[in-house]
Design an enzyme around this catalytic site. Structure first.
Site, mmCIF file in Angstrom:
data_model
loop_
_atom_site.group_PDB
_atom_site.id
_atom_site.type_symbol
_atom_site.label_atom_id
_atom_site.label_comp_id
_atom_site.label_asym_id
_atom_site.label_seq_id
_atom_site.Cartn_x
_atom_site.Cartn_y
_atom_site.Cartn_z
ATOM 1 N N GLU A 109 69.622 10.054 -56.118
ATOM 2 C CA GLU A 109 70.934 9.415 -56.167
ATOM 3 C C GLU A 109 70.884 8.229 -55.212
ATOM 4 O OE1 GLU A 109 75.655 10.552 -55.445
ATOM 5 O OE2 GLU A 109 74.109 12.106 -55.362
ATOM 6 N N LYS A 156 71.581 13.145 -45.804
ATOM 7 C CA LYS A 156 71.793 11.698 -45.963
ATOM 8 C C LYS A 156 73.125 11.266 -45.351
ATOM 9 C CE LYS A 156 70.775 11.156 -50.435
ATOM 10 N NZ LYS A 156 70.538 10.466 -51.722
ATOM 11 N N ARG A 180 64.019 23.580 -50.471
ATOM 12 C CA ARG A 180 63.984 22.269 -49.852
ATOM 13 C C ARG A 180 63.032 22.284 -48.667
ATOM 14 N NH1 ARG A 180 69.725 21.121 -47.095
ATOM 15 N NH2 ARG A 180 68.532 19.665 -45.830
#
Length: 601
Positions: free
Chosen positions: A29, A224, A214
């Site tokens: 993204e 982020k 992850r």
């Protein structure tokens, strides 16, 4: 993958498709710069495609456009290429398929698979439940397909406010996997329409999605939102600040793509959430750099040494290997003169017997040079050592003395022939725990968003960056260029900063420290032995103090962090009076319970 491609497998027919046996994707993204966690996804997806003769698509999930989107798209492409991967012609943007996504959304509505939910955000969050509490169906879940279709089209036409309606795909509100509880797929945003649709339309060979754990690394921040806050709060000088866990920051610090990929492949993939010690990454970086980079002598914190019995005005040229274990990497000439610089830490006035470097009347070997002995210590008015007056043994330039044992060997630079550059040394950007425990991240998808407040900024380490402006470099370092890497002997790996000027002094930053030498380990072991009793006494005192600390009072004194508490004394609001995120309260409650056990023991 092997099972799918095997005879009778779901994708057995694809084996003959040259260059297209399997397809993987990396779907970032574009709302920030990629970090170390994304490197795992990039490496796994592109490597699998290479292994099986397939291809990997780079598909931007740009359904939430932002003003900085172009910058982020370009940085993401640069990061993927830096890691050594190529998507070829397979670059895609989700926004290119908005019309198709919208058609699929209507298809889901017509088939009773999706509905328009008119709950408030607060009601939606409450009814979603938690890891231990099942969710509750929305009262709007039973709307007819016609009503849902009418509302959805009015959402598209901008007739409602942001947050007033949400299109959700029907899942299972009682599922233990919170991600499967009626997923939002269309929201209202008047700047644009956000769309994220997973289609269940029948296709010949439906794609199969594998969810892997992850990548969590100690001391590394992989949110982020938090990284963006660090940039906006000017805690760092940008997304590529070498202290950041972004790929651009790691690249600027001197980490190689080979080291990073080796680290990821060494860990492998798993569904089990875990946190990897940063030491594993540092080992991979050192293993990659050690055989590649040239050695140089650089004094970070200089102390002047005058060799009084060395002829004034005399200069010698000594040969120094570029790599002590690889003569094929060549050598360089170094100038030796009467005055040299050594590291301040290589001299101690009140040194213990276990200290094998310079001390009053002590001897040490200068690498590629002579054995010198301290005769006089010169101090300034404040009592700081500013100069050492020494003598040298002329017979020891290329050998160690045979009539006595000299254990220490230190680096140096000639005062007359050295040059100066600025050096940056780094430590972790945040002190203490920087992420929610891995199990919380897995259990609560909202934890990262909730934890993106400003509280974590109080963990910023003021010593995460130290600049040395008087470092002394051997003469060969007078002409270096950005991204040149070196090992500064006995100090660590360093890289010339990408923003260094084309001419004149440059900036060098620490890539990673060296492991301690055997000699230094011996010194540290001896020092640790002397202080072990004091440390044990300190720990005993701290343990006794904890036994006396009432858990109801343990947080109340921290008024710089918290302003409100529950009946047990667990903080509920930060210093500004704002409610703490649930995940943060949960952590504090766990600390409270540990203290309660100690207090009652």
């Amino acid at each position: 993958v092997d099972a799918d491609l095997a005879a009778g497998g779901r994708c057995a027919s694809r084996k003959g498709l040259k260059g297209d046996v399997i397809r993987t994707r990396f779907p970032p993204e574009p709302n920030g710069y990629l970090h170390i966690g994304h490197a795992k996804s990039i490496t796994v997806n592109f490597t699998l495609a290479q292994m099986y003769g397939g291809r990997c698509h780079l598909r931007f999930d740009d359904t939430n456009p932002a003003a900085e989107e172009t910058e982020y798209v370009e940085s993401i492409q640069e990061d993927v290429k830096w890691l050594g991967f190529d998507w070829g012609k397979h670059l895609y943007f989700a926004s290119d398929y908005f019309d198709q996504l919208y058609e699929w959304a209507e298809h889901l509505i017509k088939n009773g698979k999706a509905y328009v939910d008119s709950q408030t955000p607060e009601e939606m969050k409450k009814n979603r439940g938690s890891v231990t509490v099942p969710g509750t169906d929305s009262k709007f879940r039973s709307r007819s397909a016609d009503e849902n279709l009418k509302l959805f089209r009015e959402m598209r036409d901008g007739k409602y406010k942001e947050g007033e309606h949400v299109l959700r795909m029907k899942g299972d509100m009682k599922s233990p996997n919170m991600n499967m509880r009626d997923m939002p797929i269309y929201r209202i945003l008047h700047k644009s329409t956000i769309a994220q649709v997973t289609s269940n339309l029948p296709i010949e060979t439906p794609p199969k999605q594998f969810e892997m754990a992850r990548l969590n690394v100690t001391t590394f921040l992989t949110s982020k939102r938090k990284l963006l806050k660090l940039v906006k709060a000017k805690v760092v000088d940008g997304w590529d600040d070498p202290r950041m866990s972004t790929l651009s920051g790691m690249r600027r610090r001197g980490v190689t793509p080979e080291a990073l990929k080796n680290f990821i492949l060494r860990l492998g993939v798993t569904k089990q959430i875990a946190v990897t010690d940063v030491a594993v990454l540092e080992d991979c970086i050192r293993e990659d750099l050690d055989p590649k980079v040239h050695r140089r002598m650089v004094v970070l914190n200089p102390l002047k040494v005058v060799i009084e019995d060395y002829p004034d005005g005399k200069e010698e040229e000594v040969e120094a290997l570029n790599h002590p274990s690889n003569p094929d990497m060549g050598s360089r000439k170094l100038k030796f003169s009467r005055e040299v610089f050594i590291e301040q830490e290589d001299f101690r006035e009140d040194a213990p017997d276990s200290f094998f470097r310079l001390k009053p009347d002590g001897e040490v070997k200068l690498r590629y040079g002579y054995v010198i002995k301290v005769k006089q210590v010169v101090k300034d008015k404040a009592g700081k050592v500013v100069e050492l007056k020494c003598t040298h043994d002329p017979a020891t330039r290329d050998v160690m003395p045979t009539d006595r044992k000299v254990k220490g060997v230190i680096h140096w630079v000639s005062a007359k022939h050295c040059c100066s550059h600025k050096v940056r040394l780094y430590d972790p950007l945040l002190k203490g725990e920087v992420e929610a425990p891995a199990e919380e991240v897995e259990a609560d998808p909202d934890a990262e968003e909730a934890d993106a407040g400003d509280d974590f900024l109080k963990q910023v380490n003021p010593q995460s960056l130290v600049e040395l402006k008087d470092a002394k470099f051997e003469q060969s370092m007078s002409a270096v260029k950005p991204f040149d890497r070196f090992q500064f002997e006995r100090n660590g790996f360093f890289v010339v900063d990408k923003y260094s000027p084309a001419t004149g002094p440059v900036d060098l930053q620490q890539d990673h420290r060296l492991k301690e030498s055997g000699l230094k380990k011996d010194e540290n072991v001896a020092a640790a032995s002397r202080s072990r009793k004091e440390e044990q006494a300190k720990q005993a005192a701290e343990k006794e103090a904890r036994r006396k600390l009432d858990p109801k009072q343990m947080f109340r004194s921290q008024t710089d962090l918290y302003s409100k508490f529950d009946d047990d004394g667990v903080p509920t609001h930060n210093a500004e009076g704002e409610p703490l995120p649930k995940s943060r309260v949960k952590k504090l409650k766990q600390e409270w319970e540990k203290q309660k056990k100690i207090f009652e023991s």
